[in-house]
Write a protein that holds these residues in place. Structure first.
Motif, PDB file in Angstrom:
ATOM      1  N   ILE A 165       7.777  -6.243  -7.933  1.00  0.00           N
ATOM      2  CA  ILE A 165       6.760  -7.292  -7.849  1.00  0.00           C
ATOM      3  C   ILE A 165       5.926  -7.004  -6.615  1.00  0.00           C
ATOM      4  CG2 ILE A 165       6.328  -9.758  -7.649  1.00  0.00           C
ATOM      5  CD1 ILE A 165       8.964 -10.259  -9.021  1.00  0.00           C
ATOM      6  N   CYS A 166       4.642  -6.748  -6.822  1.00  0.00           N
ATOM      7  CA  CYS A 166       3.748  -6.318  -5.752  1.00  0.00           C
ATOM      8  C   CYS A 166       2.731  -7.405  -5.458  1.00  0.00           C
ATOM      9  CB  CYS A 166       3.007  -5.032  -6.153  1.00  0.00           C
ATOM     10  SG  CYS A 166       4.109  -3.698  -6.680  1.00  0.00           S
ATOM     11  N   ALA A 167       2.541  -7.713  -4.168  1.00  0.00           N
ATOM     12  CA  ALA A 167       1.567  -8.718  -3.733  1.00  0.00           C
ATOM     13  C   ALA A 167       0.416  -8.009  -3.031  1.00  0.00           C
ATOM     14  CB  ALA A 167       2.217  -9.733  -2.811  1.00  0.00           C
ATOM     15  N   VAL A 168      -0.798  -8.249  -3.485  1.00  0.00           N
ATOM     16  CA  VAL A 168      -1.992  -7.685  -2.866  1.00  0.00           C
ATOM     17  C   VAL A 168      -2.446  -8.640  -1.772  1.00  0.00           C
ATOM     18  CG1 VAL A 168      -4.344  -6.895  -3.235  1.00  0.00           C
ATOM     19  CG2 VAL A 168      -2.625  -6.581  -5.026  1.00  0.00           C
ATOM     20  N   LYS A 169      -2.527  -8.131  -0.540  1.00  0.00           N
ATOM     21  CA  LYS A 169      -2.861  -8.976   0.593  1.00  0.00           C
ATOM     22  C   LYS A 169      -4.053  -8.434   1.355  1.00  0.00           C
ATOM     23  CE  LYS A 169       1.926 -10.537   1.205  1.00  0.00           C
ATOM     24  NZ  LYS A 169       3.038 -10.730   2.152  1.00  0.00           N
ATOM     25  N   GLU A 170      -4.739  -9.326   2.079  1.00  0.00           N
ATOM     26  CA  GLU A 170      -5.884  -8.934   2.901  1.00  0.00           C
ATOM     27  C   GLU A 170      -5.383  -8.308   4.197  1.00  0.00           C
ATOM     28  OE1 GLU A 170      -9.000  -9.089   2.100  1.00  0.00           O
ATOM     29  OE2 GLU A 170      -8.753 -10.171   0.196  1.00  0.00           O
ATOM     30  N   ARG A 171      -6.009  -7.218   4.565  1.00  0.00           N
ATOM     31  CA  ARG A 171      -5.624  -6.541   5.807  1.00  0.00           C
ATOM     32  C   ARG A 171      -6.340  -7.181   6.986  1.00  0.00           C
ATOM     33  NH1 ARG A 171      -3.401  -1.520   5.954  1.00  0.00           N
ATOM     34  NH2 ARG A 171      -4.212  -1.044   3.877  1.00  0.00           N
ATOM     35  N   ASP A 172      -5.657  -7.241   8.110  1.00  0.00           N
ATOM     36  CA  ASP A 172      -6.253  -7.781   9.322  1.00  0.00           C
ATOM     37  C   ASP A 172      -7.400  -6.881   9.767  1.00  0.00           C
ATOM     38  OD1 ASP A 172      -6.265  -7.943  12.516  1.00  0.00           O
ATOM     39  OD2 ASP A 172      -5.569  -9.847  11.675  1.00  0.00           O
ATOM     40  N   HIS A 173      -8.504  -7.491  10.232  1.00  0.00           N
ATOM     41  CA  HIS A 173      -9.698  -6.707  10.604  1.00  0.00           C
ATOM     42  C   HIS A 173      -9.402  -5.719  11.722  1.00  0.00           C
ATOM     43  CE1 HIS A 173     -12.529  -8.848   8.043  1.00  0.00           C
ATOM     44  NE2 HIS A 173     -11.949  -9.993   8.413  1.00  0.00           N
ATOM     45  N   ALA A 174      -8.476  -6.067  12.588  1.00  0.00           N
ATOM     46  CA  ALA A 174      -8.179  -5.171  13.711  1.00  0.00           C
ATOM     47  C   ALA A 174      -7.459  -3.905  13.244  1.00  0.00           C
ATOM     48  CB  ALA A 174      -7.315  -5.905  14.740  1.00  0.00           C
ATOM     49  N   GLU A 175      -6.848  -3.949  12.048  1.00  0.00           N
ATOM     50  CA  GLU A 175      -6.091  -2.797  11.566  1.00  0.00           C
ATOM     51  C   GLU A 175      -6.871  -1.962  10.555  1.00  0.00           C
ATOM     52  OE1 GLU A 175      -2.617  -4.450   9.901  1.00  0.00           O
ATOM     53  OE2 GLU A 175      -1.810  -5.253  11.795  1.00  0.00           O
ATOM     54  N   MET A 176      -8.072  -2.362  10.227  1.00  0.00           N
ATOM     55  CA  MET A 176      -8.791  -1.732   9.123  1.00  0.00           C
ATOM     56  C   MET A 176      -9.141  -0.264   9.409  1.00  0.00           C
ATOM     57  SD  MET A 176     -11.343  -4.542   7.607  1.00  0.00           S
ATOM     58  CE  MET A 176     -11.089  -4.931   5.957  1.00  0.00           C
ATOM     59  N   ARG A 177      -9.975  -0.088  10.399  1.00  0.00           N
ATOM     60  CA  ARG A 177     -10.490   1.266  10.707  1.00  0.00           C
ATOM     61  C   ARG A 177     -11.045   1.899   9.425  1.00  0.00           C
ATOM     62  NH1 ARG A 177      -5.526   3.339  14.609  1.00  0.00           N
ATOM     63  NH2 ARG A 177      -5.668   1.591  16.092  1.00  0.00           N
TER      64      ARG A 177
END
Length: 773
Positions: A165-177
């Motif tokens: 079971i996989c959850a799609v989550k938003e990445r934190d802006h500081a970690e995006m690069r």
């Protein structure tokens, strides 16, 4: 079933018009359940608007103006219609083998190939993850991957015997690069016992379609068993099985894992199990299904009333009631009428008549409607008459429990009166008739019956309906029934029934009159003062123990009358009290000594009067009676000098316990000496303390200023010119005088007193300070 027939019919009509020359690989339903997309092995995609729907379409897909869809093969292609209504094709993925499954939800597309599962974000045009398959030993064409979206951000993957079971989550802006704006977290992963042919979400649970292989006891090779449809509850590191069903489909012994598919329609909560020969439609079991099964098993009780939130079907309920009646369980059948019949008045009346026909009106009586829904009065009267004929107690119970508005009160009163003609002393019928009169507000008739029966509710009826005017001529009856309650009620309501009225009614029953006047006197010694003379005789006749307390507390009874009554009846204690109260203490003491012969009482009486002549009489009377002398010696010490008594004792007289009495006299004398010495010490100490306090007070200075005035001439005590000679006298009482304004000294030479304080008789104030300059 009906759903299967619709599926078969619609599919047949479509294929009849559009025969496919090649095999159909997949159909896709959109979220609304109204549109279908079909893809086949020739690489073509066809759109259809029907009652049915299928997969791999964007939610905005429609049969007339669809804008986006994807297809799989060796490549994953995205088709988009531009503003010129021409198709633009984009390759989302290629180079990892055949794409076997595609699922689209919102802006996310998930697909599976030989390597694993990928997820693509349409909004950012980025691939955000790659989930590798676990068991690479399984052939992907024989054990294909199953995909389904639980919601817009949760993907469920089933491959082989593993579930993720996989959850799609938003990445934190500081970690995006340079990373995608979203990432995937596997929130649950577990292994199942069998191979997965399909899966679908069911609320927070999961529906799994399993391909089952089992070992035989007779053959070494595994054989294919019936597929299973299980409902499981996913956990972080496992799952809990909720239910499991084995499905019977044709030729299941020859089918492989890839031959089964599980599709679902979210809007209708339907699940389609597809095999080469059959389509099975599964849906959640509801209350109707459960009721049908229970009715088939004749479990009426459970079918109608198992779920309190379930509104029982009328037909089922009536069938259940009929079943109970046939079985002879009339009480249960009557009880179930409340829930089955509800507010249907016609059905209620039909059931009442049916119970009358079978002679069971009593069974249904306690369950009849009594609130907002009410049957015709004739129905209730019919049941009351039935009870009146056979069960007086049951009739009385219904009259108490049923509101009087349910039936015609006069009709029932007449029926009860007819029965009382046959049995006029029946207490149950009489009590019930009184209750009916109360409902009809004929309280005087009800009161008569209650008094006749001496019923406990008579006082409650009087208070509740303010019937005091109706009981003025029934006071004797009330007192005969319960004296305490009657008197309390009469005293609590003196404003409604006067004391004079009560006394007049009780004039021929002096024992009851005494009880009433006694309680009245206890409440207030002055209220019934006009009857105190009569009470003397009542106390003497019916309650002598309370006569003496009455004589002590009353200030309104005539003493001569009381003395006459007490002397007639030879009441010594009462006579003694009256004589002492009238001032004839010597005669009272004489009666104590001569008639009561109680030395202790005589001594106590002498102590109370504290009269020297009484003590002399007591000593004179006791001097020739040794027991009296002993009593006097033991008690006289604190009031009369014991020497006077001892000197008058004749020589040679034998006195019981004389030694002990003399020892007690000496002990009491020593105690008095000690007390006097102690008091003297305390007095001396207090006098010295007060003297010292007075000395300190008199040694204090007194303030004299320009505002101080002479108490004689009322001029300022100080001269305006302080250089002049002046003389001032200030007393301890704070009065000030000019020396020349002082009166001449008093009788004591050299001592001057404040003439103001002396005139007011506050005690003389002596001069404490003389100011001379």
């Amino acid at each position: 079933n009906g759903v299967t027939e619709i599926l078969q019919k619609d599919a047949a009509s479509y294929f009849k018009c559009n025969c496919f020359p090649v095999r159909i690989n997949q159909i896709s339903l959109d979220e609304s359940g109204e549109h279908v997309g079909i893809c086949s092995e020739d690489g073509k995609v066809r759109a259809l608007c029907s009652e049915l729907v299928v997969v791999a379409l964007h939610p905005r897909f429609s049969s007339s103006n669809y804008k986006q869809f994807v297809t799989g093969g060796n490549k994953l292609l995205l088709y988009e219609r531009n503003w010129l209504k021409r198709w633009k094709t984009s390759t989302l993925h290629e180079g990892e083998g055949t794409i076997t499954n595609v699922r689209w939800r919102a802006n996310l597309i998930a697909w599976a190939n030989n390597v694993g599962v990928k997820i693509y974000d349409i909004s950012t045009k980025q691939r955000i993850t790659n989930v590798f398959r676990d068991n690479v030993s399984l052939r992907p064409d024989m054990y294909p991957c199953s995909l389904c979206w639980k919601d817009n951000s949760t993907l469920i993957i089933g491959w082989g015997s593993s579930v993720k079971i996989c959850a799609v989550k938003e990445r934190d802006h500081a970690e995006m690069r340079d990373l995608p704006s979203r990432y995937v977290e596997i929130v649950s992963a577990f292994e199942t016992e069998f191979f997965i042919s399909g899966l679908a979400p069911l609320a927070d649970q999961l529906v799994n379609l399993y391909f089952v292989k089992e070992n035989s006891d007779h053959v070494e090779e595994e054989f294919r068993a019936r597929p299973r449809l299980d409902i499981i509850q996913p956990l972080p590191e496992g799952f809990e099985e909720i239910s499991s069903d084995a499905l019977t489909v044709r030729n299941f012994q020859e089918n492989e894992c890839r031959d089964y598919r599980l599709e679902h329609s979210e809007g209708e909560s339907l699940f389609y199990i597809i095999s080469p020969k059959d389509i099975v439609v599964a849906k959640e079991r509801d209350q109707d299904d459960h009721i049908d099964w229970l009715l088939d098993k004749k479990k009426y009780e459970v079918s109608v009333f198992k779920d309190q939130g379930y509104q029982a079907d009328l037909k089922i309920g009536m069938a259940y009631i009929n079943h109970l009646v046939e079985k002879g369980d009339y009480d249960t059948a009557a009880r179930k009428c409340q829930k089955v019949l509800g507010k249907n008045m016609e059905l209620w009346e039909n059931e009442v008549y049916r119970f009358k026909t079978i002679g069971q009106l009593k069974a249904i009586s306690q369950y009849l409607p009594r609130g907002d829904l009410r049957l015709r009065p004739a129905i209730y009267e019919m049941i009351l008459n039935e009870f009146l004929k056979t069960d007086y107690e049951g009739f009385a119970t219904l009259i108490r429990e049923w509101p009087g508005e349910l039936y015609n009160n006069m009709t029932i009163v007449q029926a009860v009166a007819d029965h009382l003609k046959k049995d006029p002393t029946n207490s149950t019928l009489l009590t019930t008739l009184a209750e009916l009169y109360t409902y009809d507000q004929r309280y005087d008739r009800a009161l008569e019956i209650y008094l006749r029966l001496r019923h406990k509710d008579v006082y409650q009826l009087i208070h509740k309906h303010n019937l005091f005017s109706s009981i003025e001529d029934k006071i004797v009856l009330l007192m005969d029934f319960d004296k305490e309650k009657a008197v309390d009620m009469l005293l609590d309501n003196e404003d409604k029934i006067s004391t004079d009225r009560v006394v007049e009614e009780l004039r021929d029953r002096p024992e009851l009159l005494h009880i009433y006047l006694h309680k009245l006197f206890k409440r207030d010694h002055h209220k019934g003062q006009r009857y105190h003379e009569r009470q003397i005789g009542l106390y003497a006749e019916y309650d002598r123990p309370n006569l003496l307390p009455f004589l002590r507390d009353s200030i309104h009874c005539p003493l001569e009358k009381a003395l006459e009554i007490c002397q007639e009846r030879n009441f010594v204690e009462e006579t003694v009290f009256l004589l002492s109260r009238m001032g004839n203490c010597r005669r009272a003491l004489q009666m104590i000594m001569e008639e009561l012969e109680d030395v202790d009482k005589a001594i106590e009486f002498a102590k109370e009067q504290d009269d020297a002549e009484l003590w002399e009489d007591l000593i004179s009377y006791s001097i020739d009676k040794p027991p009296f002398i002993t009593g006097l010696l033991n008690n006289i010490g604190t009031h009369v000098d014991p020497i006077l008594l001892i000197h008058r004792i004749k020589e040679g007289m034998e006195i019981p316990n004389l030694r002990d009495s003399l020892v007690k006299i000496l002990h009491d004398y020593n105690l008095q000496i000690l007390l006097r010495e102690g008091c003297e010490k305390i007095l001396v100490a207090d006098s010295l303390s007060l003297l010292q306090k007075m000395h300190r007070t008199q040694m204090r200075g007194v303030r004299v200023d320009e505002e101080s005035i002479c108490e004689s001439c009322h001029a300022s005590i100080l001269p305006s010119d302080m250089a002049q000679n002046f003389s001032v006298a200030v007393f301890h009482c704070r009065h000030m005088f000019h020396k020349e304004c002082l009166p001449s000294p008093g009788t004591i030479p050299g001592v001057q007193f404040c003439n103001i304080c002396s005139a007011k008789r506050r005690g003389p104030g002596s001069g404490i300070l003389e100011m001379i300059k």
